[in-house]
Design a protein around this motif. Structure first.
Motif, PDB file in Angstrom:
ATOM      1  N   ARG A  42       3.779  -5.765  -1.459  1.00 51.79           N
ATOM      2  CA  ARG A  42       3.383  -5.757  -0.048  1.00 51.79           C
ATOM      3  C   ARG A  42       4.316  -4.901   0.786  1.00 51.79           C
ATOM      4  NH1 ARG A  42       2.296 -11.504  -0.665  1.00 51.79           N
ATOM      5  NH2 ARG A  42       4.356 -11.924   0.195  1.00 51.79           N
ATOM      6  N   ASP A 102       3.710   1.334   5.452  1.00 53.94           N
ATOM      7  CA  ASP A 102       3.535   0.297   4.446  1.00 53.94           C
ATOM      8  C   ASP A 102       2.073  -0.138   4.441  1.00 53.94           C
ATOM      9  OD1 ASP A 102       3.237  -1.266   6.709  1.00 53.94           O
ATOM     10  OD2 ASP A 102       5.158  -2.290   6.496  1.00 53.94           O
ATOM     11  N   ARG A 103       1.772  -1.166   3.660  1.00 57.32           N
ATOM     12  CA  ARG A 103       0.379  -1.564   3.501  1.00 57.32           C
ATOM     13  C   ARG A 103      -0.223  -2.057   4.820  1.00 57.32           C
ATOM     14  NH1 ARG A 103      -1.088  -4.942  -1.754  1.00 57.32           N
ATOM     15  NH2 ARG A 103      -0.241  -2.989  -2.562  1.00 57.32           N
ATOM     16  N   ARG A 104       0.534  -2.844   5.569  1.00 61.21           N
ATOM     17  CA  ARG A 104      -0.004  -3.371   6.825  1.00 61.21           C
ATOM     18  C   ARG A 104      -0.194  -2.255   7.844  1.00 61.21           C
ATOM     19  NH1 ARG A 104       2.123  -8.945   9.197  1.00 61.21           N
ATOM     20  NH2 ARG A 104       0.970  -9.544   7.318  1.00 61.21           N
ATOM     21  N   SER A 126      -0.944   0.752   7.134  1.00 67.14           N
ATOM     22  CA  SER A 126      -2.159   1.442   6.700  1.00 67.14           C
ATOM     23  C   SER A 126      -3.404   0.697   7.154  1.00 67.14           C
ATOM     24  CB  SER A 126      -2.161   1.585   5.173  1.00 67.14           C
ATOM     25  OG  SER A 126      -1.020   2.283   4.726  1.00 67.14           O
ATOM     26  N   LEU A 127      -3.361  -0.637   7.071  1.00 73.21           N
ATOM     27  CA  LEU A 127      -4.498  -1.442   7.513  1.00 73.21           C
ATOM     28  C   LEU A 127      -4.714  -1.305   9.010  1.00 73.21           C
ATOM     29  CD1 LEU A 127      -6.685  -3.584   7.017  1.00 73.21           C
ATOM     30  CD2 LEU A 127      -4.905  -5.329   7.293  1.00 73.21           C
ATOM     31  N   ARG A 153       5.894  -2.160  -0.177  1.00 69.82           N
ATOM     32  CA  ARG A 153       5.967  -0.766  -0.599  1.00 69.82           C
ATOM     33  C   ARG A 153       5.702   0.161   0.580  1.00 69.82           C
ATOM     34  NH1 ARG A 153       2.231   0.710  -5.400  1.00 69.82           N
ATOM     35  NH2 ARG A 153       3.237   2.704  -4.969  1.00 69.82           N
ATOM     36  N   ARG A 154       6.378   1.283   0.589  1.00 72.40           N
ATOM     37  CA  ARG A 154       6.202   2.262   1.657  1.00 72.40           C
ATOM     38  C   ARG A 154       5.664   3.555   1.056  1.00 72.40           C
ATOM     39  NH1 ARG A 154      11.255   1.193   5.835  1.00 72.40           N
ATOM     40  NH2 ARG A 154      10.605  -0.939   6.362  1.00 72.40           N
TER      41      ARG A 154
END
Length: 225
Positions: free
Chosen positions: A18, A97-99, A101-102, A20-21
């Motif tokens: 979670r 990061d993933r968030r 991106s979201l 990860r960048r």
């Protein structure tokens, strides 16, 4: 290794995934593509019926094409301004990061849907519901952009040397921008013309003041910091 140790290791791996960048190349490509397609689709609303006489064509241009063209100019300016702000924002972001991106996908969702409220405004500009939907769409874009900025600022995603105070100020401006447009949706049920005037003040006045450096002159004149 016990089951408890394996479970703890799995949790750590999940948290690492979670956190990860990622580099921003694909974010730039997807974002620019969404913006360019949305801006291009706006022109499809400018049309008149076929096989018209000269007089009927003039009437159609005045009653149908002219409002659609005015809406096209407004929406093109709005989406273009959002693209410029998005471009400047991601220039200062080092990675995502993933968030993040979201959140960017959710912001692009608002941009991608803009041709629809633009169509409503072009064809039903005198109806409060059409004006309100358009205002809410623009307002949501401003708030989504502010959320991106706050998240990047709060999670150390900015490049080294970026001024956090300037970023925080720009995020607050985006919130104010979004809230003004959302509030103008209620004004549409009182007077659509008043709503258009509100938009003109926000979009035109804000752009003139910020681009001509009037804010900077006032800051120097009155010693504001």
């Amino acid at each position: 290794m016990t089951d408890q140790e394996r479970s703890a290791g799995a949790v750590r791996e999940e948290e690492k995934g979670r956190d990860r960048r990622f580099p921003l190349g694909r974010h730039h490509g997807l974002s620019d593509g969404v913006f360019s397609i949305a801006m291009t689709l706006l022109v499809l609303d400018i049309k008149i019926p076929q096989n018209l006489s000269s007089q009927a064509m003039v009437e159609a241009l005045n009653k149908t094409a002219l409002p659609a063209f005015a809406t096209f100019i407004l929406s093109f300016y709005v989406i273009g301004s959002q693209w410029m702000a998005h471009h400047e924002m991601f220039h200062d972001i080092g990675y995502a990061d993933r968030r993040m991106s979201l959140f960017n996908l959710q912001y692009l969702l608002v941009i991608a849907v803009m041709p629809f409220p633009s169509y409503l405004l072009a064809n039903y500009g005198g109806q409060p519901i059409a004006v309100a939907i358009y205002a809410i769409s623009i307002g949501l874009g401003g708030l989504m952009r502010a959320r991106l900025q706050w998240y990047a600022l709060s999670n150390n995603l900015l490049k080294a040397g970026v001024d956090p105070k300037a970023w925080r100020k720009d995020a607050i401006n985006a919130v104010v921008f979004g809230l003004v447009f959302i509030c103008s949706a209620a004004l549409a049920y009182i007077s659509p013309i008043a709503t258009y005037a509100c938009w003109f003040v926000v979009l035109g006045g804000w752009a003139v003041l910020s681009r001509t450096g009037v804010f900077g002159v006032l800051k120097q004149r009155f010693g504001r910091k």
